[in-house]
Motif scaffolding. Structure first.
Motif, PDB file in Angstrom:
ATOM      1  N   ILE A 158       7.494  -0.155  12.827  1.00  0.00           N
ATOM      2  CA  ILE A 158       8.299   0.834  12.106  1.00  0.00           C
ATOM      3  C   ILE A 158       9.730   0.339  11.960  1.00  0.00           C
ATOM      4  N   SER A 159      10.262  -0.246  13.030  1.00  0.00           N
ATOM      5  CA  SER A 159      11.619  -0.778  12.984  1.00  0.00           C
ATOM      6  C   SER A 159      11.713  -1.932  11.995  1.00  0.00           C
ATOM      7  N   LEU A 160      10.712  -2.803  11.979  1.00  0.00           N
ATOM      8  CA  LEU A 160      10.703  -3.959  11.084  1.00  0.00           C
ATOM      9  C   LEU A 160      10.702  -3.514   9.623  1.00  0.00           C
ATOM     10  N   VAL A 161       9.772  -2.619   9.287  1.00  0.00           N
ATOM     11  CA  VAL A 161       9.669  -2.141   7.906  1.00  0.00           C
ATOM     12  C   VAL A 161      10.859  -1.246   7.555  1.00  0.00           C
TER      13      VAL A 161
ATOM     14  N   ILE B 141       0.837  -1.207   0.000  1.00  0.00           N
ATOM     15  CA  ILE B 141       0.000   0.000   0.000  1.00  0.00           C
ATOM     16  C   ILE B 141       0.868   1.253   0.000  1.00  0.00           C
ATOM     17  N   GLY B 142       1.921   1.239   0.821  1.00  0.00           N
ATOM     18  CA  GLY B 142       2.806   2.397   0.885  1.00  0.00           C
ATOM     19  C   GLY B 142       3.483   2.687  -0.432  1.00  0.00           C
ATOM     20  N   THR B 143       3.864   1.629  -1.154  1.00  0.00           N
ATOM     21  CA  THR B 143       4.517   1.809  -2.452  1.00  0.00           C
ATOM     22  C   THR B 143       3.561   2.402  -3.476  1.00  0.00           C
ATOM     23  N   ILE B 144       2.301   1.996  -3.426  1.00  0.00           N
ATOM     24  CA  ILE B 144       1.304   2.563  -4.343  1.00  0.00           C
ATOM     25  C   ILE B 144       1.221   4.077  -4.155  1.00  0.00           C
ATOM     26  N   PHE B 145       1.094   4.498  -2.909  1.00  0.00           N
ATOM     27  CA  PHE B 145       1.010   5.935  -2.629  1.00  0.00           C
ATOM     28  C   PHE B 145       2.322   6.634  -2.985  1.00  0.00           C
TER      29      PHE B 145
ATOM     30  N   ILE C 287      20.799   8.780  -1.251  1.00  0.00           N
ATOM     31  CA  ILE C 287      21.103   7.546  -0.519  1.00  0.00           C
ATOM     32  C   ILE C 287      21.486   7.848   0.930  1.00  0.00           C
ATOM     33  N   SER C 288      22.171   8.949   1.172  1.00  0.00           N
ATOM     34  CA  SER C 288      22.523   9.322   2.542  1.00  0.00           C
ATOM     35  C   SER C 288      21.283   9.723   3.331  1.00  0.00           C
ATOM     36  N   THR C 289      20.394  10.469   2.687  1.00  0.00           N
ATOM     37  CA  THR C 289      19.159  10.895   3.340  1.00  0.00           C
ATOM     38  C   THR C 289      18.323   9.699   3.761  1.00  0.00           C
ATOM     39  N   LEU C 290      18.146   8.752   2.843  1.00  0.00           N
ATOM     40  CA  LEU C 290      17.336   7.581   3.149  1.00  0.00           C
ATOM     41  C   LEU C 290      17.956   6.758   4.272  1.00  0.00           C
ATOM     42  N   THR C 291      19.268   6.572   4.218  1.00  0.00           N
ATOM     43  CA  THR C 291      19.935   5.715   5.207  1.00  0.00           C
ATOM     44  C   THR C 291      19.849   6.295   6.613  1.00  0.00           C
ATOM     45  N   VAL C 292      20.062   7.594   6.755  1.00  0.00           N
ATOM     46  CA  VAL C 292      20.102   8.175   8.103  1.00  0.00           C
ATOM     47  C   VAL C 292      18.720   8.541   8.647  1.00  0.00           C
ATOM     48  N   CYS C 293      17.718   8.635   7.766  1.00  0.00           N
ATOM     49  CA  CYS C 293      16.378   9.006   8.228  1.00  0.00           C
ATOM     50  C   CYS C 293      15.479   7.799   8.507  1.00  0.00           C
ATOM     51  N   ILE C 294      15.677   6.697   7.769  1.00  0.00           N
ATOM     52  CA  ILE C 294      14.815   5.530   7.932  1.00  0.00           C
ATOM     53  C   ILE C 294      15.190   4.789   9.215  1.00  0.00           C
ATOM     54  N   GLY C 295      14.193   4.263   9.887  1.00  0.00           N
ATOM     55  CA  GLY C 295      14.453   3.447  11.073  1.00  0.00           C
ATOM     56  C   GLY C 295      13.855   4.052  12.324  1.00  0.00           C
ATOM     57  N   ALA C 296      13.649   3.183  13.296  1.00  0.00           N
ATOM     58  CA  ALA C 296      12.971   3.608  14.521  1.00  0.00           C
ATOM     59  C   ALA C 296      13.880   4.390  15.465  1.00  0.00           C
ATOM     60  N   MET C 297      15.191   4.243  15.314  1.00  0.00           N
ATOM     61  CA  MET C 297      16.109   4.881  16.258  1.00  0.00           C
ATOM     62  C   MET C 297      15.953   6.405  16.246  1.00  0.00           C
TER      63      MET C 297
ATOM     64  N   ILE D 296      13.571   3.406  -3.532  1.00  0.00           N
ATOM     65  CA  ILE D 296      13.282   3.182  -2.115  1.00  0.00           C
ATOM     66  C   ILE D 296      12.500   4.341  -1.508  1.00  0.00           C
ATOM     67  N   ALA D 297      12.754   5.553  -1.985  1.00  0.00           N
ATOM     68  CA  ALA D 297      12.025   6.708  -1.449  1.00  0.00           C
ATOM     69  C   ALA D 297      10.520   6.548  -1.644  1.00  0.00           C
ATOM     70  N   ASN D 298      10.118   5.872  -2.720  1.00  0.00           N
ATOM     71  CA  ASN D 298       8.692   5.670  -2.983  1.00  0.00           C
ATOM     72  C   ASN D 298       8.065   4.605  -2.092  1.00  0.00           C
ATOM     73  N   LEU D 299       8.896   3.926  -1.292  1.00  0.00           N
ATOM     74  CA  LEU D 299       8.390   2.957  -0.328  1.00  0.00           C
ATOM     75  C   LEU D 299       8.201   3.576   1.059  1.00  0.00           C
ATOM     76  N   LEU D 300       8.647   4.819   1.243  1.00  0.00           N
ATOM     77  CA  LEU D 300       8.611   5.458   2.553  1.00  0.00           C
ATOM     78  C   LEU D 300       7.213   5.582   3.167  1.00  0.00           C
ATOM     79  N   PRO D 301       6.147   5.821   2.377  1.00  0.00           N
ATOM     80  CA  PRO D 301       4.810   5.890   2.996  1.00  0.00           C
ATOM     81  C   PRO D 301       4.425   4.619   3.750  1.00  0.00           C
ATOM     82  N   SER D 302       5.112   3.519   3.481  1.00  0.00           N
ATOM     83  CA  SER D 302       4.846   2.273   4.202  1.00  0.00           C
ATOM     84  C   SER D 302       4.990   2.472   5.706  1.00  0.00           C
ATOM     85  N   LEU D 303       5.911   3.342   6.122  1.00  0.00           N
ATOM     86  CA  LEU D 303       6.142   3.578   7.541  1.00  0.00           C
ATOM     87  C   LEU D 303       4.929   4.222   8.210  1.00  0.00           C
ATOM     88  N   ILE D 304       4.195   5.033   7.452  1.00  0.00           N
ATOM     89  CA  ILE D 304       2.982   5.648   7.983  1.00  0.00           C
ATOM     90  C   ILE D 304       1.866   4.613   8.081  1.00  0.00           C
ATOM     91  N   PHE D 305       1.762   3.771   7.053  1.00  0.00           N
ATOM     92  CA  PHE D 305       0.714   2.758   7.056  1.00  0.00           C
ATOM     93  C   PHE D 305       0.948   1.689   8.122  1.00  0.00           C
TER      94      PHE D 305
END
Length: 235
Positions: free
Chosen positions: A192-195, A71-75, A110-120, A215-224
């Motif tokens: 959130i950590s899992l995804v 669903i997140g990828t669709i959005f 790639i740096s933005t995605l790596t340091v922003c994604i994740g529950a930490m 990968i940026a287009n998969l980010l809405p998955s974290l909201i879902f």
């Protein structure tokens, strides 16, 4: 603020190292980093997915992972977050690195995605905002410094500018911590950590294999994840 500063400094130092590292070495190092990131992402995913009970191993969150990613990828594809990030990278490159625009943009993304994604980052920013305890963010700053330094040694100065989205992302959560906390129960943070770690593994795959998963287009998955866990839990 401290995390954004370490990202900027790490990226700048990596860029300086880039000038003395041969191109063929940069390519091999990049692949090695990609392999490491794959294992970091997979280990983070499995640590939340695998549950040991009564001397047997079971899994949680598998259905949630599949559904929220789909669903997140669709959005994400509909609004094309990847294009937004790339355009921002290209805009920055026009002012700071006109000769290597595509590499600047790739390093920034790639740096933005790596340091922003994740529950930490989420948990650390919440803890800072609610309890005025930035200890988790300080730990993350050290990790991000090393990661971005290594990225910049191959991608260049564009990696330093990941400090901008880090500042907006973590700073925004810190400022809005009181309002966000009710939506982030323990199960939601696990989800959130899992995804998020799954997406980190995909970043490593892109680096290692030279693939172009958006990968940026998969980010809405974290909201879902938050929505899914609220209604159905970690099923």
């Amino acid at each position: 603020m401290a995390n954004a500063s370490t990202v900027a400094i790490g990226g700048t130092l990596g860029y300086l190292f880039q000038r003395i590292i041969p191109k063929k070495v940069q390519k091999t190092v990049l692949q090695a980093i990609g392999l490491g990131i794959i294992f970091i992402g997979l280990s983070g995913t499995l640590s939340k997915m695998l549950v040991i009970k009564n001397n047997s191993i079971s899994t949680v969150g598998t259905i949630m992972l599949i559904i929220t990613l789909a669903i997140g990828t669709i959005f994400g594809e509909l609004i094309d977050i990847d294009a937004w990030l790339n355009n921002l990278g290209k805009t920055l490159a026009q002012h700071f690195s006109k000769k290597e625009s595509s590499k600047f943009s790739e390093g920034f993304t790639i740096s933005t995605l790596t340091v922003c994604i994740g529950a930490m980052g989420v948990v650390g920013a919440l803890q800072d905002g609610l309890n005025h305890d930035p200890s988790i963010l300080f730990t993350k700053s050290v990790i991000d410094f090393i990661v971005v330094l290594l990225f910049a040694a191959s991608y260049g100065i564009g990696c330093s500018f990941a400090a901008i989205p880090v500042l907006i992302f973590e700073g925004g959560i810190t400022l809005l911590a009181t309002f966000i906390k009710p939506f982030l129960a323990s199960d939601a943070l696990i989800g959130i950590s899992l995804v998020g770690n799954t997406l980190i593994a995909l970043i490593g795959i892109n680096m290692l294999l030279g693939s172009k998963i958006k990968i940026a287009n998969l980010l809405p998955s974290l909201i879902f994840v938050i929505i899914y866990v609220h209604f159905w839990g970690l099923s």
